[in-house]
Design a protein around this motif. Sequence first.
Motif, short mmCIF file in Angstrom:
data_model
loop_
_atom_site.label_atom_id
_atom_site.label_comp_id
_atom_site.label_asym_id
_atom_site.label_seq_id
_atom_site.Cartn_x
_atom_site.Cartn_y
_atom_site.Cartn_z
N PHE A 166 -0.06 13.72 13.31
CA PHE A 166 0.66 13.23 14.50
C PHE A 166 1.85 12.41 14.02
O PHE A 166 1.75 11.20 13.83
CB PHE A 166 -0.26 12.39 15.39
CG PHE A 166 -1.51 13.11 15.82
CD1 PHE A 166 -1.45 14.08 16.83
CD2 PHE A 166 -2.72 12.85 15.22
CE1 PHE A 166 -2.59 14.75 17.23
CE2 PHE A 166 -3.88 13.52 15.61
CZ PHE A 166 -3.82 14.47 16.63
N MET A 167 2.96 13.07 13.82
CA MET A 167 4.11 12.44 13.16
C MET A 167 4.68 11.27 13.95
O MET A 167 5.29 10.38 13.38
CB MET A 167 5.19 13.49 12.90
CG MET A 167 4.81 14.48 11.82
SD MET A 167 6.10 15.71 11.48
CE MET A 167 5.98 16.74 12.96
N GLY A 168 4.48 11.23 15.27
CA GLY A 168 5.04 10.14 16.05
C GLY A 168 4.09 8.98 16.25
O GLY A 168 4.38 8.06 17.03
N LEU A 169 2.95 9.00 15.55
CA LEU A 169 1.94 7.97 15.75
C LEU A 169 2.46 6.59 15.38
O LEU A 169 2.32 5.62 16.14
CB LEU A 169 0.69 8.31 14.93
CG LEU A 169 -0.62 7.64 15.33
CD1 LEU A 169 -1.00 7.97 16.76
CD2 LEU A 169 -1.74 8.05 14.37
N LEU A 170 3.08 6.49 14.20
CA LEU A 170 3.72 5.25 13.76
C LEU A 170 5.13 5.62 13.28
O LEU A 170 5.32 5.94 12.11
CB LEU A 170 2.91 4.58 12.63
CG LEU A 170 1.53 4.04 13.01
CD1 LEU A 170 0.82 3.51 11.77
CD2 LEU A 170 1.63 2.94 14.06
#
Length: 230
Positions: free
Chosen positions: A153-157
């Motif tokens: 999930f690349m947009g998690l952090l």
Amino acid sequence: MRSTAGSTTPTGTVTRPDPSGGVRRFTTAERMVHRATGWLMLVCLVTAACLYLGPLAQLVGRRHLMVTVHEWSGILLPLPFLLGLFSADFRADLRRLNRFAAYDRQWLRAARRRRMSPQARPAGKFNAGQKLYAGWIAGAVLVMMSTGLLMWFMGLLPFISRTSAIFVHDLVAWAITFVLLGHMRKAFEDPEARLGMRTGYVSRSWAERHHSWWLREEPTGNATGKVDKV
């Protein structure tokens, strides 16, 4: 009557003697947790090799399948541990692994000096090396899961780049590989320890020689053939 120092089982626990004269080391629940965790870890490492190593990736192919199996085996890795928490014996062993005694420091000093005799390396149910390994592998699995989720999930952090997550993930994966190879080498060097993990019982002579403080601290309960609890 109170239990002895360092014991996790109350003195006076009703026990069922093992007819073979062996000592109960692990219950069925504990062995199943170890076995399931080991298989999931093996799947993670094999699928990672199929993704990371070029010649192996070409030989196996099916990259999308390898990615899917790798991701889900990693996600499921903590599940045996979480299920094991329903077992009182498993929780008791976690407390043992989290507790360092004076004889554990003696074990580490002997290890640094390469003194191999059991007398120089006293231990409870788990020796100091096993306690350090358990703590290290638990932390490494958490790092692998967190970096894996960041890659998934690349947009998690957003403030952590995917490149950084991949670098840490790969670095820790190599570290886990070498540490697990060392763990397996130690296991193959000690058939009695493997017997304890396979059947749940070890000989009293082995326990007295390599884990003498275990029998001193727990004269009853798990150390004398406690009724199996799952």
